[in-house]
Scaffold this active site. Structure first.
Site, PDB file in Angstrom:
ATOM      1  N   LYS A 100      -3.886  -1.803  14.740  1.00  0.00           N
ATOM      2  CA  LYS A 100      -3.062  -0.902  15.557  1.00  0.00           C
ATOM      3  C   LYS A 100      -3.624  -0.799  16.971  1.00  0.00           C
ATOM      4  O   LYS A 100      -4.824  -0.752  17.175  1.00  0.00           O
ATOM      5  CB  LYS A 100      -3.004   0.478  14.899  1.00  0.00           C
ATOM      6  CG  LYS A 100      -2.344   0.438  13.539  1.00  0.00           C
ATOM      7  CD  LYS A 100      -2.244   1.831  12.940  1.00  0.00           C
ATOM      8  CE  LYS A 100      -2.089   1.761  11.444  1.00  0.00           C
ATOM      9  NZ  LYS A 100      -3.365   1.418  10.775  1.00  0.00           N
TER      10      LYS A 100
ATOM     11  N   GLU B  49       0.818  -1.217   0.000  1.00  0.00           N
ATOM     12  CA  GLU B  49       0.000   0.000   0.000  1.00  0.00           C
ATOM     13  C   GLU B  49       0.848   1.261   0.000  1.00  0.00           C
ATOM     14  O   GLU B  49       2.062   1.206   0.249  1.00  0.00           O
ATOM     15  CB  GLU B  49      -0.931   0.011   1.205  1.00  0.00           C
ATOM     16  CG  GLU B  49      -0.201   0.025   2.533  1.00  0.00           C
ATOM     17  CD  GLU B  49      -1.000   0.711   3.627  1.00  0.00           C
ATOM     18  OE1 GLU B  49      -1.442   1.856   3.412  1.00  0.00           O
ATOM     19  OE2 GLU B  49      -1.167   0.101   4.695  1.00  0.00           O
TER      20      GLU B  49
END
Ligand code: PSU
Ligand code: MN
Length: 304
Positions: free
Chosen positions: A158, A24
């Site tokens: 995360k 990405e």
């Protein structure tokens, strides 16, 4: 017609059937500061190559979907300031109006599928934010995993997120969440989250086989592989917790919302940990690139 440009390397890999790993670009433009972002992107590509696959970093440049970036394209993307952070909702609009955009996990999965790429490596996926019961902030990455058949290698969601809620949503959406080599779900900067991973696998071949089996069964969607950060590079969750709490408090005070939340939190945690969070982030991305390449190689050995 989708305006799509394959880099020479990716074109060659497609023609010869060499395994390809998608990468990405939001992590480059919105996830890490220059010049470490570009340096890391190059190292990640080298790690994919060293493990037998061809890297394809994905971005939208002047209205064209690029699958594989040249050195110059990577460098200018890493220094650019007004690049959009693209997800499912705005990907097509950016292409249609000739814009520039970095692809998040969701948009990179869409691009990978269009390019026939089955495996993708990132740092950490987006998920359910803390306080989502009032903000409704749930990353489009989760819904993408439910509908686009790409295996995504991340170091977990995360730790700024609400991990139990993220797991619940993934379960509701029918997304397999696999921890590599441990029973616990890893939490990005640290190996442990205190949560049991729904599935555990111990080698890339098992992950590749599960990917193929889902396709054979006609199940839409991909797999989330959570790869624990190497022990030498992790930041223990109790060490990191105060920085995360402070960054979250500041985001709320300043009214940071929508797409700006994750980049703001990552930047503040970088500052509050005096750069330690970035070093861990770099280490885990490299580790994910390695595993993704191995999964892609295994997929290449199996009948389609
Ligand atoms: N992994 C990283 N750094 C990042 C991201 C992932 O190590 O910056 C990006 C990915 O592009 C992911 C996005 O899709 O963060 C999540 O954004 P949001 O929470 O707004 O959906
Ligand atoms: Mn969000």
């Amino acid at each position: 017609m989708i305006p799509i440009t394959f880099s020479p390397d990716v074109e060659t890999a497609r023609a010869s059937g060499t395994p390809i790993v998608a990468l990405e670009s939001t992590i480059i433009t919105h996830g890490m500061p220059w010049p470490r972002n570009v340096e890391t992107a190059r190292r990640v590509e080298a790690e994919v190559r060293a493990n037998g696959a061809t890297p394809a970093t994905i971005a939208v440049l002047a209205g064209r979907l690029h699958v594989g970036l040249s050195e110059d394209e990577l460098e200018s993307l890493g220094q650019a300031r007004d690049v959009a952070k693209l997800s499912r909702a705005d990907f097509a609009a950016c292409l249609a109006r000739g814009g520039n955009g970095a692809t998040t996990v969701a948009a990179t999965m869409i691009a990978a599928r269009l390019a026939g790429v089955e495996v993708f490596a990132t740092g950490g996926i987006g998920g359910v934010h803390r306080g989502a019961e009032t903000s409704f902030d749930i990353s489009a990455d989760l819904h993408e995993l439910a509908q686009t058949p790409v295996t995504v290698v991340a170091a977990g969601a995360k730790a700024i997120l609400d991990l139990p809620k993220t797991l619940e949503v993934l379960e509701t959406l029918g997304v397999p969440v696999i921890a590599l080599g441990q029973d616990e779900l890893p939490a990005f900067w640290s190996r442990s989250s205190g949560l049991k991973a729904p599935l555990r696998m111990d080698d890339p071949a098992q992950i590749a086989a599960a990917h193929r089996m889902r396709a054979s069964m006609g199940l839409p969607g991909g797999q989330l592989v959570t790869n624990p950060i190497p022990a030498a590079d992790e930041i223990a969750s109790d060490v990191l917790a105060p920085s995360i709490r402070q960054a979250l408090r500041e985001a709320e005070e300043r009214g940071i919302a929508a797409k700006a939340v994750t980049p703001f939190l990552l930047q503040r945690i970088f500052e509050l940990t005096e750069g330690r969070s970035l070093e861990a982030n770099i280490a885990l991305v490299l580790n994910n690139a390695r595993l993704a390449a191995r999964i892609a190689v295994e997929l290449g050995r199996m009948p389609a």
